[in-house]
Structures are given as C-alpha cells and as structure tokens.
Write a protein that holds these residues in place. Structure first.
Motif, PDB file in Angstrom:
ATOM      1  N   ALA A  43      30.424  13.868 -30.381  1.00 27.99           N
ATOM      2  CA  ALA A  43      29.691  15.053 -30.829  1.00 27.99           C
ATOM      3  C   ALA A  43      29.270  15.908 -29.642  1.00 27.99           C
ATOM      4  O   ALA A  43      29.382  17.129 -29.670  1.00 27.99           O
ATOM      5  CB  ALA A  43      28.481  14.644 -31.645  1.00 27.99           C
ATOM      6  N   ALA A  44      28.797  15.251 -28.576  1.00 31.79           N
ATOM      7  CA  ALA A  44      28.382  15.990 -27.391  1.00 31.79           C
ATOM      8  C   ALA A  44      29.575  16.680 -26.739  1.00 31.79           C
ATOM      9  O   ALA A  44      29.478  17.834 -26.302  1.00 31.79           O
ATOM     10  CB  ALA A  44      27.701  15.054 -26.400  1.00 31.79           C
ATOM     11  N   GLU A  45      30.699  15.997 -26.679  1.00 34.11           N
ATOM     12  CA  GLU A  45      31.901  16.588 -26.094  1.00 34.11           C
ATOM     13  C   GLU A  45      32.394  17.771 -26.924  1.00 34.11           C
ATOM     14  O   GLU A  45      32.796  18.797 -26.386  1.00 34.11           O
ATOM     15  CB  GLU A  45      33.010  15.535 -25.967  1.00 34.11           C
ATOM     16  N   LEU A  46      32.372  17.634 -28.258  1.00 33.63           N
ATOM     17  CA  LEU A  46      32.785  18.735 -29.123  1.00 33.63           C
ATOM     18  C   LEU A  46      31.857  19.934 -28.956  1.00 33.63           C
ATOM     19  O   LEU A  46      32.304  21.077 -28.928  1.00 33.63           O
ATOM     20  CB  LEU A  46      32.805  18.282 -30.588  1.00 33.63           C
ATOM     21  N   ALA A  47      30.568  19.676 -28.849  1.00 29.83           N
ATOM     22  CA  ALA A  47      29.620  20.771 -28.673  1.00 29.83           C
ATOM     23  C   ALA A  47      29.900  21.510 -27.370  1.00 29.83           C
ATOM     24  O   ALA A  47      29.871  22.739 -27.329  1.00 29.83           O
ATOM     25  CB  ALA A  47      28.191  20.239 -28.690  1.00 29.83           C
ATOM     26  N   LYS A  48      30.187  20.771 -26.322  1.00 31.25           N
ATOM     27  CA  LYS A  48      30.512  21.406 -25.041  1.00 31.25           C
ATOM     28  C   LYS A  48      31.756  22.260 -25.166  1.00 31.25           C
ATOM     29  O   LYS A  48      31.796  23.390 -24.697  1.00 31.25           O
ATOM     30  CB  LYS A  48      30.759  20.342 -23.965  1.00 31.25           C
ATOM     31  N   MET A  49      32.790  21.716 -25.797  1.00 25.79           N
ATOM     32  CA  MET A  49      34.060  22.392 -25.892  1.00 25.79           C
ATOM     33  C   MET A  49      33.985  23.613 -26.811  1.00 25.79           C
ATOM     34  O   MET A  49      34.451  24.687 -26.468  1.00 25.79           O
ATOM     35  CB  MET A  49      35.122  21.417 -26.409  1.00 25.79           C
TER      36      MET A  49
END
Length: 100
Positions: A9-15
């Motif tokens: 979720a954190a990686e998707l939010a960053k991307m």
C-alpha cells in the motif's frame, strides 16, 4: 501487529500519488523564517486520479435506464438471452486474457 509503512500500500501510494517519505515526528515543529507559510503541491497524476474517482460517483442515466429495462424484462419473463453472443463474448475474453 506493527505497521511500518513499508508494504504494498505504501509503495502504491508513492507510485500513484507521489507520496514522499517522511521522517519521524518529533514534539517540536521545525523553525521557519517569519512570513512564510506552509504549502502543499498536488501532482498532476494525483489530480487525474481524483478526477477519475469523482467520475465513479456521477450517476449514468443511460446505464440506469438500461438496467431498469432489463429488470422489467426479467420480471415479466420476456428477457431473451442470445447464447451465440454470450459464447462469442466468453471466447473473446479468454483469448484476450491469454494474449495479455
């Protein structure tokens, strides 16, 4: 359970939203020169995602009309299913999924 902020979720939010890493929060606020204000910048990509999300909440009157027609046909027993079209659609979907 500990939530570290280091997951999918954190990686998707960053991307997708351009979310930046933040450091640990301390009790003191950083000092800034007088007369300056905090500002927030929202990326074009985040704005586009918000626009798309907002579109999902807009009622589609043509779709609702078609759904109501189908509902009435089902209730009256006059809804006809064309098995050839259903089969063609299933095959098209399977072939598309296989290629992609």
């Amino acid at each position: 359970m500990e939530i570290s902020g280091r997951g999918r979720a954190a990686e998707l939010a960053k991307m997708l939203l351009g979310v930046q890493e933040v450091g640990p929060v301390s009790g003191k606020s950083p000092s800034k020169p007088q007369g300056q204000e905090d500002r927030v910048q929202i990326s074009d990509q985040a704005k586009e995602l918000q626009r798309i999300k907002d579109l999902t909440h807009v009622p589609d009157h043509e779709r609702m009309k078609k759904i109501e027609q189908i509902r009435q046909s089902l209730e009256s027993g006059t809804y006809g299913i064309e098995s050839r079209k259903v089969g063609d659609s299933i095959l098209r979907q399977v072939l598309t999924d296989t290629v992609l």
